[in-house]
Structures are given as structure tokens and as C-alpha cells.
Design a protein around this motif. Structure first.
Motif, PDB file in Angstrom:
ATOM      1  N   TYR A  89       0.698  -0.979  -0.237  1.00 51.68           N
ATOM      2  CA  TYR A  89      -0.142   0.251   0.126  1.00 51.68           C
ATOM      3  C   TYR A  89       1.176   1.033  -0.671  1.00 51.68           C
ATOM      4  O   TYR A  89       0.276   2.563  -0.499  1.00 51.68           O
ATOM      5  CB  TYR A  89      -1.146  -0.159   1.279  1.00 51.68           C
ATOM      6  CG  TYR A  89      -2.139  -1.310   1.035  1.00 51.68           C
ATOM      7  CD1 TYR A  89      -2.896  -0.737   0.329  1.00 51.68           C
ATOM      8  CD2 TYR A  89      -1.654  -2.341   2.136  1.00 51.68           C
ATOM      9  CE1 TYR A  89      -3.994  -2.195  -0.099  1.00 51.68           C
ATOM     10  CE2 TYR A  89      -3.145  -3.038   2.249  1.00 51.68           C
ATOM     11  CZ  TYR A  89      -4.292  -2.741   0.964  1.00 51.68           C
ATOM     12  OH  TYR A  89      -4.851  -4.067   1.020  1.00 51.68           O
ATOM     13  N   HIS A 113      -6.004   3.023   8.755  1.00 52.67           N
ATOM     14  CA  HIS A 113      -7.270   2.280   8.170  1.00 52.67           C
ATOM     15  C   HIS A 113      -7.764   1.681   8.848  1.00 52.67           C
ATOM     16  O   HIS A 113      -7.533   0.639   8.924  1.00 52.67           O
ATOM     17  CB  HIS A 113      -7.671   2.364   6.765  1.00 52.67           C
ATOM     18  CG  HIS A 113      -8.107   2.210   5.993  1.00 52.67           C
ATOM     19  ND1 HIS A 113      -9.427   3.015   6.068  1.00 52.67           N
ATOM     20  CD2 HIS A 113      -8.599   1.249   4.845  1.00 52.67           C
ATOM     21  CE1 HIS A 113     -10.434   2.722   5.603  1.00 52.67           C
ATOM     22  NE2 HIS A 113     -10.445   1.592   4.826  1.00 52.67           N
ATOM     23  N   GLY A 151      -9.226  -1.017   7.908  1.00 55.83           N
ATOM     24  CA  GLY A 151      -9.902  -1.527   6.759  1.00 55.83           C
ATOM     25  C   GLY A 151      -9.577  -3.427   7.242  1.00 55.83           C
ATOM     26  O   GLY A 151      -9.677  -3.943   6.554  1.00 55.83           O
ATOM     27  N   HIS A 193      -5.896   7.204   1.495  1.00 60.58           N
ATOM     28  CA  HIS A 193      -6.772   6.657   2.766  1.00 60.58           C
ATOM     29  C   HIS A 193      -7.989   7.678   2.903  1.00 60.58           C
ATOM     30  O   HIS A 193      -8.953   7.895   2.785  1.00 60.58           O
ATOM     31  CB  HIS A 193      -6.113   6.806   4.019  1.00 60.58           C
ATOM     32  CG  HIS A 193      -6.516   7.046   5.576  1.00 60.58           C
ATOM     33  ND1 HIS A 193      -6.547   6.896   6.240  1.00 60.58           N
ATOM     34  CD2 HIS A 193      -7.579   5.729   5.166  1.00 60.58           C
ATOM     35  CE1 HIS A 193      -7.730   6.798   7.450  1.00 60.58           C
ATOM     36  NE2 HIS A 193      -8.017   5.939   6.617  1.00 60.58           N
ATOM     37  N   VAL A 249     -10.377   6.633   0.219  1.00 59.93           N
ATOM     38  CA  VAL A 249     -10.828   5.033   0.354  1.00 59.93           C
ATOM     39  C   VAL A 249     -12.464   5.840   1.019  1.00 59.93           C
ATOM     40  O   VAL A 249     -13.136   4.993   1.213  1.00 59.93           O
ATOM     41  CB  VAL A 249     -10.326   3.837   0.888  1.00 59.93           C
ATOM     42  CG1 VAL A 249      -9.161   3.696   0.181  1.00 59.93           C
ATOM     43  CG2 VAL A 249     -10.017   3.928   2.273  1.00 59.93           C
ATOM     44  N   HIS A 250     -12.541   7.049   1.741  1.00 59.68           N
ATOM     45  CA  HIS A 250     -12.869   7.161   2.804  1.00 59.68           C
ATOM     46  C   HIS A 250     -13.902   8.119   1.631  1.00 59.68           C
ATOM     47  O   HIS A 250     -15.226   9.009   2.416  1.00 59.68           O
ATOM     48  CB  HIS A 250     -12.273   8.354   3.983  1.00 59.68           C
ATOM     49  CG  HIS A 250     -11.870   7.855   5.087  1.00 59.68           C
ATOM     50  ND1 HIS A 250     -12.986   6.927   6.384  1.00 59.68           N
ATOM     51  CD2 HIS A 250     -10.943   7.072   5.586  1.00 59.68           C
ATOM     52  CE1 HIS A 250     -11.822   6.335   6.776  1.00 59.68           C
ATOM     53  NE2 HIS A 250     -11.183   6.055   6.176  1.00 59.68           N
ATOM     54  N   SER A 281     -14.274   1.877  -3.390  1.00 56.57           N
ATOM     55  CA  SER A 281     -13.273   1.129  -3.297  1.00 56.57           C
ATOM     56  C   SER A 281     -12.820   0.596  -4.211  1.00 56.57           C
ATOM     57  O   SER A 281     -11.394   0.180  -4.330  1.00 56.57           O
ATOM     58  CB  SER A 281     -12.953  -0.021  -1.778  1.00 56.57           C
ATOM     59  OG  SER A 281     -13.581   0.746  -0.489  1.00 56.57           O
ATOM     60  N   THR A 298     -10.727   2.898  -6.068  1.00 57.40           N
ATOM     61  CA  THR A 298      -9.816   4.012  -5.607  1.00 57.40           C
ATOM     62  C   THR A 298      -8.513   2.360  -5.352  1.00 57.40           C
ATOM     63  O   THR A 298      -7.950   2.443  -5.224  1.00 57.40           O
ATOM     64  CB  THR A 298     -10.020   4.440  -3.647  1.00 57.40           C
ATOM     65  OG1 THR A 298     -10.836   3.256  -2.892  1.00 57.40           O
ATOM     66  CG2 THR A 298     -10.899   5.284  -4.080  1.00 57.40           C
ATOM     67  N   GLU A 299      -9.165   1.403  -5.116  1.00 54.97           N
ATOM     68  CA  GLU A 299      -7.827   0.235  -4.794  1.00 54.97           C
ATOM     69  C   GLU A 299      -7.714   0.102  -6.143  1.00 54.97           C
ATOM     70  O   GLU A 299      -6.205  -0.869  -6.799  1.00 54.97           O
ATOM     71  CB  GLU A 299      -9.067  -0.814  -4.082  1.00 54.97           C
ATOM     72  CG  GLU A 299      -9.149  -0.955  -2.668  1.00 54.97           C
ATOM     73  CD  GLU A 299     -10.123  -2.282  -2.498  1.00 54.97           C
ATOM     74  OE1 GLU A 299      -9.725  -3.005  -3.029  1.00 54.97           O
ATOM     75  OE2 GLU A 299      -9.854  -2.268  -1.557  1.00 54.97           O
TER      76      GLU A 299
END
Length: 272
Positions: free
Chosen positions: A56, A64, A66, A155, A165-166, A170, A173-174
């Protein structure tokens, strides 16, 4: 991010920001770092520093919530993720029985890595059924959940600083973690609004079209994307579209055309 004027965290309230969203937040105690969270955060940074090439991203990173699970084998520490992660504010609507399924899943995995259990000091955490709000809180802020090390831009940042990601879905974003460095995931439309795109064919195919994966609500593409999804279709931009040209510009070996109107922000660069 701004809270409603004169809001009291112990009563229901709202939060909002310039991206144009508002959510209802159940009443809760004022947020403060729990003892579990402070321990988890310190451990996450320590473990991240042992990795040769963090997937990451390297420090500085933020922690995070997560669902991270840190494991250890003969090659050292590595990170996997539980079925889902629990964000801090989400704990107040969490069903203890469902959160306990996450604990049980983690316990089965850690049975394969007893050394990690002992070094992380999580035997009691893994062995204790989650039956109430206190148990949910403990799990939420533990090293078994609040432990995914993400750089700020992926993040909690918003475009153009980063696609966190907030703020964005996702599945979009990933992509930034595995895409080729010379393809731009995030581009902007003619009025400077964020749009995420992806190629529709493999590299070297000669197909320069892109599929729109996300479009900000203020973007002219947003209603088009919603209509396409409602019809079970995808929204494609032709190879000669300014946003497609921007996305592929580094692969073409020439400067990206500007899709933005005069005075609009330049296309944001996705983190490699």
C-alpha cells in the motif's frame, strides 16, 4: 469536513464536506483515541517498517480501519485483510453477533500463525466472544481491524490531492495499487470534476477507449453514467475523447491534452 453548527456529539447530528455528501450520525461519546487504538497504531507502524516493499505504500502512512490482520512466517511479517473492516463511526450500528463472525474468522486464520498471536498479544482478544458494544469497540480499535497502513492520498484525501477510500468507492480507489504507472486512473472533465476511467482492452491492442468507473455528482458524465448503469450498460468514451487521451498520455509519449475549461485544475495524478 464540517459538522453541523453547535453540534453535540452525544446527540444525533450530521457531517458534510465540499464533495457534496451528508450522512446521519447516531449519538455517540466524543471521539478519543482508545487504549486499544494507541497500541494498534504503534504496532502497525512498527510492522510496516519491517516490510521490504509495502504493497500500500511506505511511510508516512495512516492507519485505516480496514480489517487488517498481520501474520508472520519464516520470511517475516505480512498483511492480509479480514472479510470486511469496521470504520470507527460504524461501530455504533454494528451487530455484536456479526462482528463476532469477524473475530472467529480471524481466530481460525491466526491458528496457523501462533507466533504472531503471541508477539501481537492478541490471544485474549481472539478468544473472547463479542456480545456487546464494549466488545465491538475493542475489536474496532484493535490491531485486528485498525491496522491497514495507507498513505494519506489513498486514505483520507480528496481529489486533486488524492483519491482516498473515505471519499470514493473502494472498487475504484483500489485500482491505484495495481495499475500501470503510465496510465492515469483519475482525470477531470471539462469543468474540473473528478472522473475515474479504465482501459477496455489489454495493453498493445490499439484500443484507446476507456470505461467510466466513477464520475463526481457535479460532472456532466454523472447522469450519463447513472443512466448506463440503470440500463445494465457501461459508459464508454471514444479513443479521441480528451479524457481518454489524458488517461493514456504517458503511454502515447506526448503531453496530455487539457480536458478542463480555462482556469480549471490540471488533471490530478494518481499515486503509483
Amino acid at each position: 469536513m464540517t459538522a453541523a453548527a453547535n453540534s453535540d456529539p452525544t446527540t444525533p447530528h450530521t457531517e458534510s464536506e465540499d464533495l457534496g455528501w451528508t450522512i446521519n450520525i447516531p449519538g455517540h461519546p466524543p471521539r478519543a483515541d482508545s487504549a486499544e487504538y494507541r497500541v494498534a497504531r504503534a504496532a502497525m507502524h512498527r510492522l510496516t517498517d519491517t516490510l521490504d516493499r509495502p504493497f500500500y505504500g511506505a511511510e508516512p502512512v495512516e492507519d485505516h480501519h480496514g480489517g487488517g490482520l498481520w501474520l508472520k512466517d519464516s520470511d517475516g511479517w505480512y498483511l492480509v485483510r479480514n472479510l470486511v473492516g469496521i470504520e470507527w463511526s460504524a461501530q455504533f450500528c454494528a451487530d455484536p453477533a456479526k462482528v463476532d463472525l469477524l473475530r472467529r474468522n480471524a481466530k481460525r486464520l491466526y491458528a496457523l500463525c501462533p507466533e504472531a498471536v503471541e508477539e501481537l498479544g492478541i490471544r485474549e482478544l481472539l478468544d473472547t466472544p463479542i456480545t456487546d458494544a464494549a466488545g465491538v469497540q475493542r475489536w474496532t480499535d484493535s490491531i485486528c481491524n485498525a491496522s491497514v497502513p495507507l498513505p494519506h492520498e489513498v486514505h483520507s484525501a480528496a481529489l486533486p490531492q488524492g483519491g482516498g477510500v473515505h471519499h470514493y468507492p473502494s472498487p475504484v480507489t483500489e485500482i491505484v495499487f495495481f495499475k500501470r504507472d503510465d496510465f492515469e486512473l483519475w482525470v477531470v472533465d471539462a469543468v474540473g470534476q473528478a472522473v475515474a476511467v479504465a482501459p477496455v482492452a489489454k495493453r498493445g491492442s490499439g484500443d484507446g477507449r476507456v470505461q467510466v468507473l466513477f464520475a463526481a455528482q457535479e460532472s456532466a458524465l454523472h447522469p450519463e453514467l447513472e443512466r448506463a448503469r440503470a440500463n445494465g450498460d457501461v459508459l464508454l468514451l471514444g479513443a479521441d475523447h480528451p479524457m481518454a487521451l489524458t488517461a493514456f498520455a504517458q503511454q502515447y509519449g506526448r503531453p496530455a491534452p487539457s480536458a478542463a475549461a480555462p482556469g480549471a485544475a490540471a488533471p490530478p495524478r494518481a499515486a503509483a
